[in-house]
Design an enzyme around this catalytic site. Sequence first.
Site, PDB file in Angstrom:
ATOM      1  N   SER A 143       0.677  -1.278  -0.096  1.00  0.00           N
ATOM      2  CA  SER A 143       0.030   0.291   0.271  1.00  0.00           C
ATOM      3  C   SER A 143       0.706   1.053   0.375  1.00  0.00           C
ATOM      4  O   SER A 143       0.603   2.318  -0.306  1.00  0.00           O
ATOM      5  CB  SER A 143      -1.370  -0.032   1.042  1.00  0.00           C
ATOM      6  OG  SER A 143       0.351  -0.166   2.480  1.00  0.00           O
ATOM      7  N   ASP A 166      -4.188   7.737   7.732  1.00  0.00           N
ATOM      8  CA  ASP A 166      -5.527   7.240   8.472  1.00  0.00           C
ATOM      9  C   ASP A 166      -4.888   5.453   9.727  1.00  0.00           C
ATOM     10  O   ASP A 166      -5.869   4.766  10.295  1.00  0.00           O
ATOM     11  CB  ASP A 166      -6.259   6.378   7.041  1.00  0.00           C
ATOM     12  CG  ASP A 166      -5.087   5.419   6.691  1.00  0.00           C
ATOM     13  OD1 ASP A 166      -3.490   5.113   7.453  1.00  0.00           O
ATOM     14  OD2 ASP A 166      -5.089   5.105   5.079  1.00  0.00           O
ATOM     15  N   HIS A 172      -1.054   5.463   7.444  1.00  0.00           N
ATOM     16  CA  HIS A 172      -0.284   4.980   6.745  1.00  0.00           C
ATOM     17  C   HIS A 172      -0.098   6.665   7.003  1.00  0.00           C
ATOM     18  O   HIS A 172      -0.850   7.402   7.822  1.00  0.00           O
ATOM     19  CB  HIS A 172      -0.835   5.151   5.040  1.00  0.00           C
ATOM     20  CG  HIS A 172      -1.396   3.883   4.617  1.00  0.00           C
ATOM     21  ND1 HIS A 172      -2.476   2.871   4.967  1.00  0.00           N
ATOM     22  CD2 HIS A 172      -0.517   2.964   3.904  1.00  0.00           C
ATOM     23  CE1 HIS A 172      -2.762   1.731   4.564  1.00  0.00           C
ATOM     24  NE2 HIS A 172      -1.666   1.401   3.920  1.00  0.00           N
TER      25      HIS A 172
END
Length: 393
Positions: free
Chosen positions: A38, A340, A343
């Site tokens: 990610s 979040d 991240h």
Amino acid sequence: MASLDSLVIFLFSTLFVTIVSSETPCPNFKSIISFGDSIADTGNLVGLSDRNQLPVTAFPPYGETFFHHPTGRSCDGRIIMDFIAEFVGLPYVPPYFGSKNRNFDKGVNFAVAGATALKSSFLKKRGIQPHTNVSLGVQLKSFKKSLPNLCGSPSDCRDMIGNALILMGEIGGNDYNFPFFNRKPVKEVEELVPFVIASISSTITELIGMGGKTFLVPGEFPIGCSVVYLTLYKTSNKDEYDPSTGCLKWLNKFGEYHSEKLKVELNRLRKLYPHVNIIYADYYNSLLRIFKEPAKFGFMERPFPACCGIGGPYNFNFTRKCGSVGVKSCKDPSKYVGWDGVHMTEAAYKWIADGILNGPYANPPFDRSCLRSEIKKESLYNQSTLTQACVKL
């Protein structure tokens, strides 16, 4: 007098190179090829997902800062790879999965949020349940299968790979996250490190065999500073925290452990393939400096709360994550390091990228790594070499 004249010419040449190269930063990379999770995903997980079960990154407020709409990036805006693309003068790298009629001439991205370095079957045998089957090995296979469409003939593909900047992640973080999230003992997670390193190394080796010449290989982050871990392993024992940062010491030590083992392996590969540029990207220290002096970089003091989240001391809840109904983001993400809970914000990623691209958190320095291959055979102190060298902005 002659030696003084030579010195003046040398300094003038160096200044000339700096001015010229600032207009054409690293013009030698023709594309970017990316693998990872990610941290590098620019939309692949969304492309692989069922339309009725899209990940939270497909919904606002993801993407609000720069793109002004969700892009599949796990961020409010640009990620590290976007800043790298800007630096080398290439477009943002499009996701491969789910793309239709995309132009991949300038880059292609196979990174998928939730991806692991190790095979799903390997992790499952050890009681670890991965969130996706798109491991690093699967990404590499997808890249190989795509080559006829990306570049045509074998010789053209070899040239394409040789002229690309190949980003190896970040990858491996999820191999550790999943067991840590289930509170596996650190010694048990440490046993995975050699396997993760071997997977990264074998992928680099295979890509070298396919023509790869320049690799950027990130280490681990200081995960003891991550909101998700500060929430999960919150303790009243102050000795568990680093007084200079407020991060969990034992988790950061684990991040250091992975990174040191990775550096050893990259040194081994450099000796085996001296014609290949293998750059270590020190994500750990490039980010840790922010937690040590947040105000210096424009962030709030003790910048631990997530910008996008709800509840608890760190504005994070495992069951109500960013992108879910009723969960809002902060007014000014540029003051936050965490986006979040897992991240980081675009603002934090920009500083990490700056530390890699402009120093001192890349080894060898990124500006030297983008020199033309023929220049590298000469001394950097040669005047003619300096006038062609690609130096940092």
